[in-house]
Design a protein around this motif. Structure first.
Motif: not given
Length: 573
Positions: A54-60, A68-71, A90-94
């Protein structure tokens, strides 16, 4: 001894997580993500693998997948405070700020002594515009960790958004002292400096930010805009091109590149970018207002008004857009409506020298020269030293019949800006009114040299030549002028009519000639029908504006009416 299959699997997961971390540090994100996918397959009930992926997908910036990963992580380990913070980010970015703050509230309860959690919630509250709560969280974060550069940076940003630039600069200075290469703090300190018009200081910070992170589109775009404000347009465009290449959806950078094109008269490219920026960020009033101004400069007045009306309706305090709308209304011959906008600016305490100066020019257009002189005086008292003040005063004095005083004002303006065609043209007009025809021709000829495609200037030179009996020269100028557009058409037409009438009137008056002799000159062989009709329209305009002149000009008006009727019957356009 038999091998423990679960232990081997755990070992494989640990190895994959470790290798993924190493690959990320090397910038090999695709390979790292493949390792993490494999780790999830091997340990689907292990919270740690979801946190890592989840952290890597966030950074990308693959935020939906990251969520999905963090939920899944939070369901597996509800007490994982950092996982909750990461999901909030992540929610903030969305764009789901309320849910992000709810997660951060929970993270604070889980980790009440963690400075990072307060820092993150402070940032979320800042984005939500809840500045007092944001500041309280950031104060607490700094209290827990007085070397927390992120908290100083976000608190500075919170101050900046409230217009407290000095407090913002102090926080940014501290953040950069703690971390000299902190790009976010460098860019935001540059923003504070820009707000104080300290552009060179801003540029130093932005150069440093780009040096630290050459692929940071935000820093590159801000540097481009700072260069634009310094008049370094080519360098600005280079920065904007690079920023947009890195982030094609960066509406802010696209809009500022458009503005750079507009201010360098590259309107076609500018409008393409303005339209693109509006599609990317439909609610951004800055972009709509600048596009409206571009439309105004191109003479596309209805499109300009559509943009500017929408901006002012959305933000009634947008002084730049109100002023641009006033100029648009002035250009289409609605000076009374334009004056309403200017008075609105002044009533709202947006009192700048240019507002009073524009008010004076509009009052002149409305035939109120005494009030115009008062507006110009207030503009000067507000600190204006613009030659346009001399022009405005000259125009007002001219309307009041104080032509010698008007000429003195224009002399000062021309001395200050000898390359300004409009100033030479205006002085030429006053020279015509004074009967200084040779001097007037020199002035208007200078305007034509500076702007040879300006119909108004060519027409003015033709009139000056006509006043001196140079009919062939007058005919040549007027013929050339009538083949060119006179933007804006309505206002330009009225000015031409009035100027023609004034010149004819002063020719009759100052030469002590009869109206019949002046008409004979106009009707001489080679005088085009267009000149006759301009002269007639002008005389009628003067007659309406000054009834005392009407009787004296009646004979000339009658002869010109007869002449234009003849030329129309002969098939002239």
């Amino acid at each position: 001894m038999a091998e423990d299959p679960d232990g081997a699997e755990d070992s494989d997961v640990i190895r994959l997580l470790s290798r993924a971390e190493t690959l990320q540090r090397a910038g090999r994100h695709v390979e790292a993500l493949a390792d993490l996918d494999r780790a999830v397959e091997l340990a689907p009930e292990e919270a740690g693998v979801y946190e890592a992926r989840g952290a890597l997908r966030h950074n990308l910036r693959r935020y939906a997948e990251a969520l999905e990963d963090l939920d899944r992580l939070v369901r597996l380990d509800p007490d994982d405070g950092w996982g909750t913070v990461l999901r909030a980010m992540t929610l903030q970015e969305l764009g789901r700020g309320a849910q992000a703050i709810a997660d951060l509230d929970r993270a604070v309860r889980l980790n009440p002594a963690d400075a990072a959690v307060f820092g993150m919630r402070g940032e979320a509250l800042r984005v939500a515009g809840r500045y007092a709560e944001a500041t309280a969280d950031l104060d607490r974060a700094i209290e827990l960790d007085h070397r927390y550069a992120f908290a100083f940076t976000v608190r500075g940003h919170t101050h900046l958004q409230q217009g407290r630039r000095s407090a913002a600069l102090a926080d940014f200075d501290r953040a950069i002292e703690l971390n000299p290469g902190y790009v976010q703090a460098l860019v935001l300190r540059a923003e504070a400096s820009r707000g104080l018009r300290r552009y060179r200081e801003a540029l130093i910070d932005l150069d440093r930010a780009v040096e630290v992170d050459p692929a940071n589109s935000w820093a590159i775009a801000r540097r481009g805009d700072t260069r634009r404000l310094l008049g370094r347009h080519d360098e600005a465009l280079t920065d904007f091109d690079r920023a947009i290449e890195l982030n094609p959806d960066a509406a802010w950078a696209v809009a500022r590149r458009a503005e750079t094109y507009r201010t360098t008269n590259r309107f076609s490219e500018g409008l393409v970018d303005f339209d693109r920026a509006v599609r990317l960020a439909p609610g951004d009033t800055w972009t709509r207002s600048r596009r409206g101004e571009a439309f105004r400069q191109l003479g596309r007045y209805q499109e300009a008004l559509a943009d500017l009306d929408e901006v002012v309706a959305a933000d009634p305090g947008d002084t730049w857009s109100i002023f641009s709308r006033a100029q648009t209304l002035r250009d289409i011959g609605r000076p009374a409506d334009a004056l309403t906008d200017i008075d609105r600016l002044i009533a709202a305490d947006a009192v700048h020298d240019w507002a009073f100066g524009e008010r004076g020019r509009l009052l002149i257009a409305l035939g109120r020269p005494e009030e115009a002189l008062d507006a110009f005086a207030r503009s000067a008292a507000a600190g204006s030293t613009s030659p346009l003040l001399d022009v405005g005063r000259g125009s007002a004095l001219h309307l009041l019949g104080r032509h010698e005083a008007a000429m003195s004002e224009l002399d000062r303006a021309v001395a200050a800006c000898p390359g300004d065609a409009a100033l030479h043209h205006q002085r030429g007009r006053i020279g015509l009114a004074l009967g200084l025809y040779a001097q007037a021709e020199n002035d208007v000829a200078a305007a034509v040299r500076l702007d040879p495609a300006n119909a108004r200037y060519l027409f003015g030179r033709g009139l000056a030549r006509w006043c001196q009996g140079n009919l062939p020269g007058a005919v040549a100028d007027v013929t050339q002028a009538r083949a060119l557009p006179v933007p804006p058409p309505d206002q330009g037409r009225r000015e031409l009519e009035t100027l023609t009438g004034e010149v004819i009137w002063h020719t009759v008056q100052r030469h002590d000639a009869s109206a019949g002799r002046a008409a004979d000159l106009l009707l001489a062989e080679g005088a085009p029908a267009e000149l006759l009709r301009e002269a007639l329209d002008g005389l009628l305009a003067v007659s309406r504006a000054a009834p005392e002149r009407g009787a004296a000009a009646r004979q000339l008006i009658e002869r010109l009416q007869a002449a234009t009727a003849v030329t129309r019957r002969d098939g002239e356009p």
